[in-house]
Design a protein around this motif. Structure first.
Motif, PDB file in Angstrom:
ATOM      1  N   GLN B 107      10.275  -9.724  -4.282  1.00  0.00           N
ATOM      2  CA  GLN B 107      10.462  -8.458  -4.997  1.00  0.00           C
ATOM      3  C   GLN B 107      11.383  -7.520  -4.217  1.00  0.00           C
ATOM      4  OE1 GLN B 107       6.772  -6.628  -6.341  1.00  0.00           O
ATOM      5  NE2 GLN B 107       7.596  -4.620  -5.871  1.00  0.00           N
ATOM      6  N   ASN B 108      11.162  -7.439  -2.927  1.00  0.00           N
ATOM      7  CA  ASN B 108      12.002  -6.554  -2.118  1.00  0.00           C
ATOM      8  C   ASN B 108      13.422  -7.073  -1.975  1.00  0.00           C
ATOM      9  OD1 ASN B 108      10.503  -4.124  -0.997  1.00  0.00           O
ATOM     10  ND2 ASN B 108       9.022  -5.753  -0.730  1.00  0.00           N
ATOM     11  N   ARG B 116      17.196  -0.808  -7.257  1.00  0.00           N
ATOM     12  CA  ARG B 116      15.794  -0.545  -7.582  1.00  0.00           C
ATOM     13  C   ARG B 116      15.619  -0.054  -9.008  1.00  0.00           C
ATOM     14  NH1 ARG B 116      12.855  -2.766  -3.369  1.00  0.00           N
ATOM     15  NH2 ARG B 116      13.815  -2.215  -1.405  1.00  0.00           N
ATOM     16  N   GLY B 117      16.678   0.008  -9.745  1.00  0.00           N
ATOM     17  CA  GLY B 117      16.576   0.619 -11.074  1.00  0.00           C
ATOM     18  C   GLY B 117      16.146  -0.345 -12.154  1.00  0.00           C
ATOM     19  N   PHE B 118      16.090   0.194 -13.353  1.00  0.00           N
ATOM     20  CA  PHE B 118      15.732  -0.560 -14.543  1.00  0.00           C
ATOM     21  C   PHE B 118      16.968  -1.343 -15.006  1.00  0.00           C
ATOM     22  CE2 PHE B 118      15.885  -0.391 -19.216  1.00  0.00           C
ATOM     23  CZ  PHE B 118      14.737  -1.070 -19.525  1.00  0.00           C
ATOM     24  N   THR B 120      18.699  -4.079 -17.947  1.00  0.00           N
ATOM     25  CA  THR B 120      18.577  -4.685 -19.258  1.00  0.00           C
ATOM     26  C   THR B 120      19.944  -5.215 -19.682  1.00  0.00           C
ATOM     27  OG1 THR B 120      17.890  -4.299 -21.541  1.00  0.00           O
ATOM     28  CG2 THR B 120      19.018  -2.498 -20.440  1.00  0.00           C
ATOM     29  N   VAL B 121      19.952  -6.042 -20.697  1.00  0.00           N
ATOM     30  CA  VAL B 121      21.244  -6.446 -21.257  1.00  0.00           C
ATOM     31  C   VAL B 121      21.369  -5.788 -22.624  1.00  0.00           C
ATOM     32  CG1 VAL B 121      21.308  -8.650 -20.037  1.00  0.00           C
ATOM     33  CG2 VAL B 121      20.332  -8.566 -22.303  1.00  0.00           C
ATOM     34  N   GLY B 212      13.608  -4.958 -21.009  1.00  0.00           N
ATOM     35  CA  GLY B 212      14.259  -4.673 -19.739  1.00  0.00           C
ATOM     36  C   GLY B 212      13.317  -5.017 -18.603  1.00  0.00           C
ATOM     37  N   LEU B 213      13.854  -5.070 -17.409  1.00  0.00           N
ATOM     38  CA  LEU B 213      12.987  -5.432 -16.289  1.00  0.00           C
ATOM     39  C   LEU B 213      13.364  -4.688 -15.023  1.00  0.00           C
ATOM     40  CD1 LEU B 213      13.750  -8.978 -14.854  1.00  0.00           C
ATOM     41  CD2 LEU B 213      15.371  -7.689 -16.181  1.00  0.00           C
ATOM     42  N   ASN B 214      12.440  -4.667 -14.106  1.00  0.00           N
ATOM     43  CA  ASN B 214      12.730  -4.262 -12.743  1.00  0.00           C
ATOM     44  C   ASN B 214      12.037  -5.260 -11.828  1.00  0.00           C
ATOM     45  OD1 ASN B 214      10.040  -3.555 -12.461  1.00  0.00           O
ATOM     46  ND2 ASN B 214      10.426  -1.445 -13.007  1.00  0.00           N
ATOM     47  N   GLU B 215      12.239  -5.096 -10.551  1.00  0.00           N
ATOM     48  CA  GLU B 215      11.791  -6.150  -9.639  1.00  0.00           C
ATOM     49  C   GLU B 215      10.276  -6.282  -9.561  1.00  0.00           C
ATOM     50  OE1 GLU B 215      13.025  -3.296  -8.684  1.00  0.00           O
ATOM     51  OE2 GLU B 215      12.096  -2.586  -6.832  1.00  0.00           O
ATOM     52  N   ALA B 216       9.564  -5.259 -10.074  1.00  0.00           N
ATOM     53  CA  ALA B 216       8.097  -5.275  -9.962  1.00  0.00           C
ATOM     54  C   ALA B 216       7.409  -5.800 -11.213  1.00  0.00           C
ATOM     55  CB  ALA B 216       7.596  -3.867  -9.651  1.00  0.00           C
ATOM     56  N   ILE B 217       8.169  -6.259 -12.179  1.00  0.00           N
ATOM     57  CA  ILE B 217       7.586  -6.604 -13.477  1.00  0.00           C
ATOM     58  C   ILE B 217       6.658  -7.822 -13.402  1.00  0.00           C
ATOM     59  CG2 ILE B 217       9.404  -8.162 -14.329  1.00  0.00           C
ATOM     60  CD1 ILE B 217       9.187  -6.645 -17.024  1.00  0.00           C
TER      61      ILE B 217
END
Lengths: 376, 289
Positions: B107-108, B116-118, B120-121, B212-217
Motif C-alpha cells: 500500500q505504501n 496518495r490521491g484518488f 480513476t479512469v 475509482g480507487l486509492n491505495e487503501a481500497i
C-alpha cells in the motif's frame, strides 16, 4: 597585573570536564521541534502530503531568514486521519520529542489530541480541519483556517442568491465534521430562503455510493453539498455525476486538492476557502508561491498556504520570545500571540481572536478547466 | 422505481464482491491459507490497469496486464511468504500477520509511486443513462454482470472437467491423498493462488472505472471477501460467489428502509445472522482438517 595561572590539577580537571561541557554547549543549539500529525498513509494521505509541503516551505523561509537562534526540525507522525493513531503520535511528540509546536489536522483527531496538548501546554495549530467545535478546544489550540460554520455561511447565500439553488441535499461523513456541517446547513439554509431537502450520512470507509446517489436523486435537489474528506470526496463526486445528478455540486475547502481539480466529473463544482490571491502584490504570498513552485513544481493551493502559515507563525512568535529573552514554550508563545494578534502571513494579514482562531476573508471557488477559479 | 434502481446498483456492487470473494474462497478452500493480502492483489490489479489506461494501452491489454500482475502477486505470496512460514511453523497467526504486513508495505509503495490521491479512469462506460423514469443504468452494469457470469461458468468447468481443477478440489478435501497419488500439492497451491488472484483483477478493473480507487481500497474489499466466504460456506466457491452477490444487493436495497450510513453495516449484519443461525453458511461443506 598577572593573569590567572592554570596548574596541573586545573588542567587535568578541565580535561576531564571537556566531554561534559560539549553536550551542554550543544544543548543550546538543539533544534526546536515542530511536530506534525497528518495522515501520511491511508485514504487521506494526499492531504498529509499537501500539508507537509506547506510547512516545509515555511521552515525553509525561517531558516533562510535566520529568524531564530536555533534551527527548527519537523518531526512527522502519521495520524492516518484517525483518533487512536493520533493520540499515540501526539504522546510521542510531547513525551519523547519534546515538541514545542504541533501542526494538527482533521476534526476528530484534533479533538482527540487537544487534551494531551492542553495538559502539556504545547501549542497545536490546525490548518485543515473545519469542524465548528474546534473553536475554543483549549487555550493552546489555534486555528489558521476558517471553520465550517464560516464556510457554510459563505456558501449558502451564494447558492441561494447567485445560483438560485434553494433545495439542497447533503451527503456527509459520519464524523464530527459531517455532523457539524449538517447542523450548520439546518440553520443557515432556512435563514437564507433555502431548504435542506435531504441529508445522507456515509461511513468514513464507505466506497460504494451508487445507492446513496439514488436516494439523493429522489429529493430533487437544486444542489448537492458534499461534506466528507480525502478520497471519499472524489468518489462521491464521481458517483453523483455517473449516476445522473447534473445539479450543482458544492462543498467546503476540502475540495481544494489536486485529485478533484483534475477530475472531469468535478468540473463546475463550487467550494469555499480562505481568500488567496497568488498573483497580487503581497510580498510574503509572492515569495511563498515562487518558492513552492520551485520546490514542488506546482502552484500552491489553499491547504499549502494554511500549513505554511501554521508553521511560519511559530517562527514569528518564537522570534519575539527570543528577543525578549524568554524561553520558547507554550505559555510564552501564547502570550506573544495575544500581545501581537495581527501577523503578516500568506494571503495577507491574519488576525487572531482571544481563543486563537484566525479571522480571514473567504471566497467561493469553481473548478473550471482543471483550475480553481475564484468567483465570489 | 427506487427499489429497481437500488437493485440494479446492488447487482453491480454484488458482481464485484462475488468475483473477489470467489478468488479468496478458492485460495482458502484449496490451501487453507487465510490470504489477507487478497485485497492487495485487487489494489495492484487496479493500479496496473490504471497505468496502462493512462499510457494509452488498449483496454484489453490493460486488463491482461492487470490479470497477470494480480496472478504474479498471488504466486509470489505463496512462494516467498506463505510457503517458508508453513515450512517452519505455519501458525495461522504468523500467516495472518505476514500477509497483513505485506499489504501495508505494498500500500505504501503504491502510494509513493502513484501518489496518495484518488485515481480513476474517465470512460463513458461508467456514465449512466435514464432507461426508465428515474432509473439510471451505466453500460458498466451489464459488463460487470456478464464478466462475473462468464468467469464463474469458466471456473466451474475448469474445476469439474480439467484434471488440474479436479486436483484443486481434491487438495481442498484431502491433501494427504494428493501426495499419495503422486500429485504436487505445491504446484496445486500455486495454481490456486494464480487463479484466485486473477479473479480479483476484473473486479478491480470495474472498480477503477466506476468507483475509482486509492491505495487503501484493498482493506474494504478484503473484509467483504471474508464475510462472503463465511456466509457462502467455507470451502464452497459457488457459496462465496452467491454470498458476494447477495451482500452487494443487500447493502444496496437496504437503503430503501434504513439510513444511508447503515449500508455497509448490513453486510456484517447478514454475516452475524449466518454465524448465529447457520454457521455452516449457504453451501457449507464438512471440513476434513
Amino acid at each position: 597585573m598577572s593573569g590567572p595561572t592554570i596548574g596541573r590539577r586545573g588542567a587535568l580537571a578541565a580535561g576531564l570536564a571537556l566531554p561534559f561541557i560539549r553536550p551542554a554547549t550543544a544543548q543550546t543549539t538543539e533544534p526546536y521541534v515542530m511536530g506534525s500529525l497528518f495522515p501520511m498513509s491511508g485514504p487521506s494521505a494526499e492531504f498529509g502530503e499537501a500539508f507537509t509541503r506547506g510547512a516545509q516551505v515555511a521552515l525553509q523561509h525561517i531558516a533562510a531568514d535566520n529568524m531564530l537562534r536555533r534551527p527548527v526540525r519537523l518531526q512527522s507522525e502519521d495520524s492516518q486521519a484517525l483518533p487512536q493513531p493520533s493520540v499515540v503520535g501526539m504522546n510521542k511528540l510531547i513525551s519523547v520529542d519534546r515538541a514545542h509546536w504541533v501542526l494538527v489536522s482533521w476534526t476528530a483527531t484534533s479533538k482527540a489530541v487537544a487534551p494531551i496538548g492542553d495538559r502539556a501546554k504545547t501549542i497545536m495549530v490546525n490548518g485543515g480541519a473545519v469542524g465548528p467545535d474546534l473553536a475554543g478546544l483549549s487555550p493552546y489550540f489555534w486555528n489558521v483556517i476558517a471553520l465550517a460554520h464560516l464556510e457554510v455561511q459563505v456558501m449558502v447565500p451564494f447558492l441561494v442568491r447567485q445560483r438560485n439553488a434553494r433545495r439542497v441535499a447533503l451527503i456527509y461523513v459520519d464524523d464530527p465534521l459531517g455532523d457539524g456541517i449538517l447542523g450548520q446547513l439546518r440553520t443557515a439554509l432556512p435563514r437564507n430562503g433555502g431548504e435542506l431537502v435531504g441529508s445522507f450520512s456515509v461511513p468514513r470507509a464507505a466506497q460504494q455510493f451508487g445507492p446513496v446517489v439514488a436516494r439523493v436523486r429522489q429529493t430533487r435537489p437544486d444542489a448537492v453539498y458534499v461534506a466528507s474528506f480525502g478520497a471519499q470526496n472524489a468518489q462521491i463526486v464521481k458517483a453523483l455525476r455517473d449516476n445522473g445528478v447534473t445539479q450543482t455540486i458544492c462543498s467546503y475547502s476540502a475540495f481544494g486538492i489536486d485529485s478533484l481539480r483534475t477530475m472531469p466529473e468535478a468540473e463546475g463544482a463550487l467550494f469555499t476557502s480562505q481568500k488567496l490571491d497568488l498573483t497580487g502584490a503581497h510580498a510574503l504570498t509572492s515569495r511563498f508561491a515562487a518558492d513552492f513552485q520551485a520546490r514542488f513544481g506546482q502552484a500552491p493551493l489553499v491547504y499549502h498556504a494554511n500549513y505554511y502559515n501554521a508553521a511560519y507563525l511559530f517562527g514569528l512568535l518564537a522570534k519575539q520570545v527570543e528577543a525578549a529573552g524568554g524561553t520558547v514554550n507554550g505559555d510564552s508563545l501564547r502570550a506573544a500571540m495575544l500581545a501581537t494578534r495581527k501577523f503578516d502571513l500568506v494571503g495577507g494579514e491574519g488576525e487572531f481572536d482571544e481563543q486563537g482562531n484566525m479571522l480571514t476573508q473567504m471566497q467561493v471557488n469553481e473548478i473550471r478547466g482543471q483550475q480553481f477559479v475564484a468567483i465570489g | 422505481m427506487l427499489f429497481l434502481q437500488l437493485l440494479l446498483n446492488g447487482l453491480q456492487i454484488g458482481a464485484i464482491y462475488a468475483l473477489t470473494a470467489a478468488g479468496f474462497a478458492l485460495i482458502f478452500g484449496a490451501t487453507k491459507i487465510f490470504h489477507v493480502a487478497h485485497g492487495t492483489a485487487f489494489t495492484i490489479a487496479g493500479y496496473v490497469f490504471l497505468f496502462a489506461w493512462r499510457a494509452g494501452w488498449p483496454g484489453w491489454a490493460g486488463a491482461a496486464a492487470a490479470v497477470l500482475a494480480a496472478m504474479a502477486f498471488g504466486v509470489a505470496m505463496e512462494r516467498y511468504v506463505y510457503r517458508p512460514i508453513q515450512r517452519h511453523e505455519g501458525s495461522f497467526f504468523t500467516v495472518f500477520v505476514a500477509a497483513f504486513g505485506v499489504g501495508i508495505v505494498v500500500q505504501n509503495v503504491i502510494g509513493m509511486i502513484a501518489g496518495r490521491g484518488f485515481a480513476t479512469v474517465d470512460t463513458p462506460l461508467s456514465f449512466s443513462a435514464e432507461i426508465l423514469p428515474d432509473v439510471f443504468v451505466a453500460p458498466m452494469l451489464w459488463i460487470a454482470l456478464a464478466t462475473a457470469a462468464v468467469l464463474f461458468v469458466a471456473l466451474t468447468l475448469f474445476l469439474t472437467r480439467h484434471p488440474a481443477g479436479v486436483g484443486l478440489r481434491a487438495l481442498a478435501q484431502n491433501p494427504d491423498l494428493i501426495r499419495t497419488y503422486g500429485l504436487s500439492s505445491n504446484g496445486l497451491s500455486v495454481l490456486a493462488f494464480a487463479i484466485g488472484s486473477a479473479l480479483a483483477a476484473p473486479a478491480a478493473i470495474i472498480t477503477v472505472m466506476t468507483t475509482g480507487l486509492n491505495e487503501a481500497i484493498g482493506h474494504q474489499i478484503m473484509l467483504i471477501s471474508i464475510a462472503a466466504t463465511i456466509v457462502g460456506g467455507i470451502g464452497s466457491l459457488r457459496g462465496a460467489a452467491l454470498a458476494g452477490m447477495m451482500l452487494g444487493i443487500a447493502e444496496s436495497i437496504a437503503l430503501q428502509v434504513v439510513d444511508t450510513q447503515w449500508a455497509e453495516a448490513v453486510s456484517f449484519f447478514v454475516l452475524f445472522a449466518f454465524i448465529i443461525f447457520r454457521p455452516s453458511g449457504i453451501f457449507g461443506v464438512v471440513q476434513t482438517r
